[in-house]
Design a protein around this motif. Structure first.
Motif, short mmCIF file in Angstrom:
data_model
loop_
_atom_site.label_atom_id
_atom_site.label_comp_id
_atom_site.label_asym_id
_atom_site.label_seq_id
_atom_site.Cartn_x
_atom_site.Cartn_y
_atom_site.Cartn_z
N PHE A 37 0.84 -1.19 0.00
CA PHE A 37 0.00 0.00 0.00
C PHE A 37 0.88 1.25 0.00
O PHE A 37 2.03 1.22 0.44
CB PHE A 37 -0.87 0.06 1.26
CG PHE A 37 -1.88 -1.04 1.40
CD1 PHE A 37 -3.16 -0.90 0.89
CD2 PHE A 37 -1.56 -2.21 2.07
CE1 PHE A 37 -4.10 -1.91 1.03
CE2 PHE A 37 -2.48 -3.22 2.23
CZ PHE A 37 -3.77 -3.08 1.71
N TYR A 38 0.28 2.35 -0.46
CA TYR A 38 0.94 3.66 -0.37
C TYR A 38 -0.06 4.60 0.28
O TYR A 38 -1.17 4.80 -0.23
CB TYR A 38 1.32 4.16 -1.76
CG TYR A 38 2.09 5.47 -1.75
CD1 TYR A 38 3.40 5.52 -1.31
CD2 TYR A 38 1.50 6.66 -2.19
CE1 TYR A 38 4.12 6.71 -1.31
CE2 TYR A 38 2.20 7.85 -2.18
CZ TYR A 38 3.52 7.87 -1.75
OH TYR A 38 4.22 9.06 -1.73
N LYS A 39 0.31 5.17 1.44
CA LYS A 39 -0.62 6.06 2.12
C LYS A 39 -0.09 7.49 2.08
O LYS A 39 1.11 7.74 2.14
CB LYS A 39 -0.86 5.63 3.57
CG LYS A 39 0.29 5.83 4.54
CD LYS A 39 -0.12 5.47 5.96
CE LYS A 39 1.03 5.65 6.95
NZ LYS A 39 0.65 5.30 8.34
N CYS A 40 -1.03 8.44 1.98
CA CYS A 40 -0.69 9.86 1.98
C CYS A 40 -1.67 10.56 2.91
O CYS A 40 -2.87 10.66 2.61
CB CYS A 40 -0.79 10.43 0.57
SG CYS A 40 -0.34 12.18 0.49
N PHE A 59 7.86 1.87 5.41
CA PHE A 59 8.95 2.74 4.98
C PHE A 59 8.40 4.15 4.79
O PHE A 59 7.44 4.36 4.04
CB PHE A 59 9.56 2.25 3.66
CG PHE A 59 10.64 3.16 3.12
CD1 PHE A 59 11.89 3.20 3.72
CD2 PHE A 59 10.39 3.98 2.02
CE1 PHE A 59 12.89 4.04 3.23
CE2 PHE A 59 11.37 4.82 1.53
CZ PHE A 59 12.63 4.85 2.14
N ILE A 60 8.97 5.12 5.52
CA ILE A 60 8.51 6.49 5.46
C ILE A 60 9.20 7.22 4.31
O ILE A 60 10.43 7.35 4.30
CB ILE A 60 8.79 7.24 6.79
CG1 ILE A 60 8.21 6.48 7.98
CG2 ILE A 60 8.23 8.66 6.71
CD1 ILE A 60 6.70 6.35 8.00
N GLU A 61 8.42 7.70 3.36
CA GLU A 61 8.97 8.44 2.24
C GLU A 61 9.12 9.93 2.58
O GLU A 61 10.14 10.54 2.32
CB GLU A 61 8.08 8.27 1.01
CG GLU A 61 8.63 8.90 -0.25
CD GLU A 61 7.73 8.67 -1.44
OE1 GLU A 61 8.22 8.10 -2.44
OE2 GLU A 61 6.54 9.08 -1.39
N HIS A 62 8.07 10.51 3.18
CA HIS A 62 8.09 11.91 3.61
C HIS A 62 7.33 12.03 4.92
O HIS A 62 6.41 11.26 5.19
CB HIS A 62 7.43 12.82 2.56
CG HIS A 62 8.19 12.91 1.27
ND1 HIS A 62 9.37 13.59 1.14
CD2 HIS A 62 7.91 12.39 0.05
CE1 HIS A 62 9.80 13.50 -0.10
NE2 HIS A 62 8.95 12.76 -0.78
N GLY A 63 7.67 13.04 5.72
CA GLY A 63 6.96 13.28 6.97
C GLY A 63 7.54 12.52 8.14
O GLY A 63 8.62 11.93 8.06
N ALA A 79 11.58 10.66 7.54
CA ALA A 79 11.76 10.30 6.13
C ALA A 79 13.01 9.43 5.96
O ALA A 79 14.08 9.75 6.48
CB ALA A 79 11.89 11.57 5.30
N GLY A 80 12.85 8.30 5.27
CA GLY A 80 13.94 7.37 5.04
C GLY A 80 14.01 6.26 6.06
O GLY A 80 14.74 5.29 5.88
N ARG A 103 3.78 10.47 3.87
CA ARG A 103 3.68 9.55 2.74
C ARG A 103 4.55 8.35 3.05
O ARG A 103 5.75 8.48 3.34
CB ARG A 103 4.12 10.24 1.44
CG ARG A 103 3.20 11.40 1.06
CD ARG A 103 3.31 11.77 -0.41
NE ARG A 103 4.58 12.38 -0.74
CZ ARG A 103 4.83 13.69 -0.62
NH1 ARG A 103 3.90 14.50 -0.17
NH2 ARG A 103 6.02 14.18 -0.96
N ALA A 104 3.95 7.18 2.99
CA ALA A 104 4.67 5.97 3.41
C ALA A 104 4.17 4.75 2.66
O ALA A 104 3.02 4.70 2.20
CB ALA A 104 4.50 5.76 4.91
N TYR A 105 5.06 3.76 2.54
CA TYR A 105 4.70 2.46 1.99
C TYR A 105 4.46 1.49 3.14
O TYR A 105 5.20 1.49 4.13
CB TYR A 105 5.83 1.91 1.11
CG TYR A 105 6.03 2.66 -0.18
CD1 TYR A 105 5.32 2.31 -1.33
CD2 TYR A 105 6.95 3.71 -0.27
CE1 TYR A 105 5.51 3.00 -2.52
CE2 TYR A 105 7.14 4.40 -1.45
CZ TYR A 105 6.43 4.05 -2.57
OH TYR A 105 6.61 4.73 -3.76
N LEU A 106 3.43 0.66 3.01
CA LEU A 106 3.14 -0.39 3.98
C LEU A 106 3.09 -1.71 3.24
O LEU A 106 2.35 -1.84 2.25
CB LEU A 106 1.82 -0.15 4.71
CG LEU A 106 1.74 1.05 5.64
CD1 LEU A 106 1.31 2.30 4.87
CD2 LEU A 106 0.75 0.80 6.77
#
Length: 293
Positions: A37-40, A59-63, A79-80, A103-106
């Motif tokens: 999943f990708y959540k925003c 995995f945290i992409e932003h925030g 982030a990262g 914004r993160a991937y689960l």
């Protein structure tokens, strides 16, 4: 269809099942209990309770997100950053927007995927009690590159399985403490016994199995079935099915989700089984419930 914020005002968020019906979450790949999943999130989320019904990698992409366990241990993810959460955890999440949306991937791993992976790595797996809840692997560049490589247009189960095997091996490669494989093999722990009626009122029960409910109520499966039938005059399996079909009917009437999306949101792996159960209950197919625009 609700946002995570709207859903969690009255429910514990059961992941991954509840995520299929969230407005602010996109399904990139999915097969059985495996999913990416990708959540925003644009709105602040504070004191959000969630339950990991399937092992989860974030995995945290932003925030920035803060996760708290039942022992008040906290983990701040920027982030990262990445974290692996075993199955069967009750956790709390906080996100307060500062400059960036979250914004993160689960990623969730079906039992078959984990068994396939564990069969190829060496045991024995011994888990340090201090590390039962969180595992934080290094390697933000590697994980960012992995998620950039996901081809959401490829929807075959074989492709998803290959990508999940790749991710599991990548996490293990970044495991300097040698605890990741042990966490994968860890069984769910039984919490303290909880009040049955209260738990059923506060939990997002539609996304749980009978064994999940027994675990969360702190009972063995046999004692849970006995206590439940005593209180509700029906088996928990029957009660859950009635609740799911009633909610499915409401979702179909709203006309925002397809029949397949409703089936997935209610925890049915097989759409045909959902259609059959629905018709048996209501005498019509799910498609006949949806209003015409």
């Amino acid at each position: 269809m609700k946002t995570i914020y709207e859903h969690t005002q009255s429910n514990v968020l059961v992941i991954p099942q509840a995520l299929f019906a969230m407005k602010d979450v996109a399904v990139l790949c999915h097969h059985r209990n495996s999913a990416i999943f990708y959540k925003c999130l644009e709105q602040d989320l504070v004191n959000i309770e969630f339950y990991t019904n399937t092992p989860c990698f974030i995995f945290i992409e932003h925030g920035k997100e803060v996760i708290t366990n039942t022992n008040n241990g906290t983990l701040e993810l920027s982030a990262g950053a990445a974290v692996f959460l075993p199955q069967g955890l009750n956790l709390q999440s906080d996100f307060v927007k500062e400059t960036d949306a979250l914004r993160a991937y689960l990623v969730f791993f079906d039992d078959d995927v984990l068994h396939d992976y564990l069969s190829k790595v060496k045991g024995p797996f011994v888990c340090d009690e201090r590390n039962e809840t969180f595992f934080i692997p290094d390697g933000d560049d590697e994980f960012a590159a992995f998620f950039a490589s996901i081809r959401a247009e490829i929807t075959t189960p074989a492709y998803l399985n290959i990508k999940l095997q790749e991710l599991l091996h990548l996490i293990a490669w970044r495991d300097k403490q040698h605890i990741f494989n042990a966490l994968l093999a860890t069984r769910k722990r039984i919490p303290a016994k909880q009040n049955l009626a209260r738990m059923l009122q506060t939990l997002d029960v539609l996304h749980l199995s009978v064994s999940d409910l027994a675990h969360l109520c702190g009972r063995s499966l046999s004692s849970f079935n006995r206590d439940f039938k005593e209180s509700y005059q029906m088996t928990p399996k029957k009660w859950l099915q009635e609740k799911k079909l009633s909610r499915a009917k409401d979702l179909l009437a709203d006309n925002e989700l397809s029949v397949t999306q409703v089936a997935m949101a209610m925890g049915y792996d097989n759409v045909s089984a959902f259609i059959k159960a629905f018709k048996l209950k209501y005498g019509v197919t799910p498609k006949q419930i949806k209003p015409h625009k």
